[in-house]
Design a protein around this motif. Structure first.
Motif, PDB file in Angstrom:
ATOM      1  N   VAL A  64       8.131  38.298   1.980  1.00 32.36           N
ATOM      2  CA  VAL A  64       8.552  38.901   0.478  1.00 32.36           C
ATOM      3  C   VAL A  64       7.757  38.437  -0.398  1.00 32.36           C
ATOM      4  O   VAL A  64       7.549  37.377  -0.732  1.00 32.36           O
ATOM      5  CB  VAL A  64      10.130  38.679   0.242  1.00 32.36           C
ATOM      6  N   ILE A  65       6.873  39.393  -1.116  1.00 35.44           N
ATOM      7  CA  ILE A  65       5.988  38.903  -2.447  1.00 35.44           C
ATOM      8  C   ILE A  65       6.390  39.232  -3.373  1.00 35.44           C
ATOM      9  O   ILE A  65       6.737  40.448  -3.689  1.00 35.44           O
ATOM     10  CB  ILE A  65       4.722  39.693  -1.830  1.00 35.44           C
ATOM     11  N   PHE A  68      14.955  41.496  -7.261  1.00 32.38           N
ATOM     12  CA  PHE A  68      15.144  42.104  -6.091  1.00 32.38           C
ATOM     13  C   PHE A  68      14.449  41.378  -4.912  1.00 32.38           C
ATOM     14  O   PHE A  68      15.270  41.312  -3.756  1.00 32.38           O
ATOM     15  CB  PHE A  68      14.215  43.590  -6.223  1.00 32.38           C
ATOM     16  N   GLY A  69      13.532  40.869  -4.953  1.00 32.35           N
ATOM     17  CA  GLY A  69      12.660  39.998  -3.934  1.00 32.35           C
ATOM     18  C   GLY A  69      13.659  38.999  -3.666  1.00 32.35           C
ATOM     19  O   GLY A  69      13.709  38.506  -2.398  1.00 32.35           O
ATOM     20  N   MET A  70      14.222  38.227  -4.525  1.00 30.68           N
ATOM     21  CA  MET A  70      15.086  37.204  -4.235  1.00 30.68           C
ATOM     22  C   MET A  70      16.448  37.385  -3.629  1.00 30.68           C
ATOM     23  O   MET A  70      16.764  36.665  -2.515  1.00 30.68           O
ATOM     24  CB  MET A  70      15.625  36.433  -5.611  1.00 30.68           C
ATOM     25  N   SER A  71      17.006  38.564  -4.085  1.00 32.56           N
ATOM     26  CA  SER A  71      18.061  39.076  -3.226  1.00 32.56           C
ATOM     27  C   SER A  71      17.694  39.390  -1.710  1.00 32.56           C
ATOM     28  O   SER A  71      18.533  39.322  -1.093  1.00 32.56           O
ATOM     29  CB  SER A  71      18.609  40.302  -4.072  1.00 32.56           C
ATOM     30  N   LEU A  72      16.516  40.045  -1.604  1.00 30.04           N
ATOM     31  CA  LEU A  72      16.321  40.345  -0.268  1.00 30.04           C
ATOM     32  C   LEU A  72      16.146  38.966   0.563  1.00 30.04           C
ATOM     33  O   LEU A  72      16.663  38.903   1.725  1.00 30.04           O
ATOM     34  CB  LEU A  72      14.874  41.081  -0.185  1.00 30.04           C
ATOM     35  N   CYS A  73      15.357  38.111  -0.038  1.00 33.81           N
ATOM     36  CA  CYS A  73      15.217  36.629   0.710  1.00 33.81           C
ATOM     37  C   CYS A  73      16.626  36.150   1.050  1.00 33.81           C
ATOM     38  O   CYS A  73      16.863  35.642   2.355  1.00 33.81           O
ATOM     39  CB  CYS A  73      14.492  35.854  -0.301  1.00 33.81           C
ATOM     40  N   GLU A  91      19.747  37.599   1.565  1.00 33.53           N
ATOM     41  CA  GLU A  91      20.279  38.351   2.436  1.00 33.53           C
ATOM     42  C   GLU A  91      19.422  38.166   3.875  1.00 33.53           C
ATOM     43  O   GLU A  91      20.241  37.900   4.870  1.00 33.53           O
ATOM     44  CB  GLU A  91      20.482  39.799   2.232  1.00 33.53           C
ATOM     45  N   LEU A  92      18.293  38.282   4.068  1.00 34.58           N
ATOM     46  CA  LEU A  92      17.332  37.966   5.246  1.00 34.58           C
ATOM     47  C   LEU A  92      17.850  36.583   5.891  1.00 34.58           C
ATOM     48  O   LEU A  92      18.118  36.607   7.090  1.00 34.58           O
ATOM     49  CB  LEU A  92      15.984  38.208   5.013  1.00 34.58           C
ATOM     50  N   SER A  93      17.714  35.814   4.856  1.00 32.77           N
ATOM     51  CA  SER A  93      17.975  34.259   5.450  1.00 32.77           C
ATOM     52  C   SER A  93      19.566  34.122   6.214  1.00 32.77           C
ATOM     53  O   SER A  93      19.840  33.525   7.031  1.00 32.77           O
ATOM     54  CB  SER A  93      17.863  33.396   4.457  1.00 32.77           C
ATOM     55  N   GLU A  94      20.408  34.707   5.125  1.00 30.46           N
ATOM     56  CA  GLU A  94      21.847  34.595   5.387  1.00 30.46           C
ATOM     57  C   GLU A  94      22.212  35.397   6.894  1.00 30.46           C
ATOM     58  O   GLU A  94      22.941  34.932   7.715  1.00 30.46           O
ATOM     59  CB  GLU A  94      22.670  35.596   4.389  1.00 30.46           C
ATOM     60  N   ARG A  95      21.205  36.205   7.151  1.00 32.95           N
ATOM     61  CA  ARG A  95      21.419  36.925   8.447  1.00 32.95           C
ATOM     62  C   ARG A  95      20.583  36.248   9.578  1.00 32.95           C
ATOM     63  O   ARG A  95      20.563  36.973  10.824  1.00 32.95           O
ATOM     64  CB  ARG A  95      21.271  38.495   8.500  1.00 32.95           C
ATOM     65  N   GLY A  96      20.451  35.386   9.421  1.00 25.66           N
ATOM     66  CA  GLY A  96      19.232  34.503  10.116  1.00 25.66           C
ATOM     67  C   GLY A  96      17.886  34.694  10.675  1.00 25.66           C
ATOM     68  O   GLY A  96      17.318  34.351  11.534  1.00 25.66           O
ATOM     69  N   ILE A 143      16.354  28.944  -0.330  1.00 27.29           N
ATOM     70  CA  ILE A 143      17.214  30.140   0.253  1.00 27.29           C
ATOM     71  C   ILE A 143      16.131  30.467   1.762  1.00 27.29           C
ATOM     72  O   ILE A 143      16.615  30.495   2.664  1.00 27.29           O
ATOM     73  CB  ILE A 143      17.056  31.206  -0.627  1.00 27.29           C
ATOM     74  N   ALA A 144      14.769  30.437   1.533  1.00 30.20           N
ATOM     75  CA  ALA A 144      13.874  31.024   2.393  1.00 30.20           C
ATOM     76  C   ALA A 144      13.477  29.985   3.368  1.00 30.20           C
ATOM     77  O   ALA A 144      13.641  28.897   3.138  1.00 30.20           O
ATOM     78  CB  ALA A 144      12.538  31.513   1.558  1.00 30.20           C
TER      79      ALA A 144
END
Ligand code: ATP
Length: 144
Positions: free
Chosen positions: A11-12, A17-22, A24-29, A48-49
């Motif tokens: 995620v660049i 927006f980008g932070m929220s993606l990071c 959720e992606l991390s949360e889901r493994g 997070i990441a």
């Protein structure tokens, strides 16, 4: 079914927006590399990441150094700096990133992004408006 751990995401741009993606992606493994030109954002993302780096992605050498072509999906979430948003997208497609998703501002911006090969163009406010309208119309909302 896709195993999230098998996929490498980057995620660049680590705005809301980008932070929220990071997150959720991390949360889901999933594995996620978070990148921003701004050190403060990167420090925040480090909690997070999987990995977080300070880099200017509109620079060709930087894209090569980060080996972004190895990633399955790269999200360009750079906002206000449209020039950097477009150039980053172009460089990512040039080095052969298979799937590049990009956050866009307006219709002319979308046109350019689709010309240079963006695989998916996201307009958060418009897309979310559609989703919420569908939720509002959902029958279940009125069943109580
Ligand atoms: P949001 O709505 O998601 O909060 P925004 O649309 O206001 O974000 P910006 O804050 O302008 O977008 O950009 C998102 C992030 O992108 C910022 O943290 C900014 O530092 C970063 N950014 C800008 N240019 C670059 C670049 N060349 N390389 C990497 N990151 C960049």
């Amino acid at each position: 079914k896709m195993n999230p751990e098998d996929k490498q995401f980057a995620v660049i741009g680590l705005g809301r927006f980008g932070m929220s993606l990071c997150a959720e992606l991390s949360e889901r493994g999933a594995q996620v590399l978070a990148i921003d030109i701004n050190e403060t954002c990167v420090r925040q993302a480090a909690d997070i990441a999987t990995q977080a780096v300070v880099a200017d992605c509109s620079n060709e050498a930087t894209i090569a150094e980060l080996k972004l072509d190895d990633y399955d999906l790269v999200m360009v979430a750079i906002g206000d700096d449209i020039n950097a948003n477009i150039l980053t997208t172009l460089l990512l497609k040039d080095v052969g990133v298979k799937t590049v998703w990009v956050k866009a501002k307006d219709t002319p911006h979308c046109k350019i992004l689709s010309k240079i090969g963006a695989d998916k163009i996201i307009r958060p406010e418009l897309d979310m408006g559609i989703r919420i309208a569908r939720n509002m119309l959902d029958k279940r909302v009125f069943e109580f």
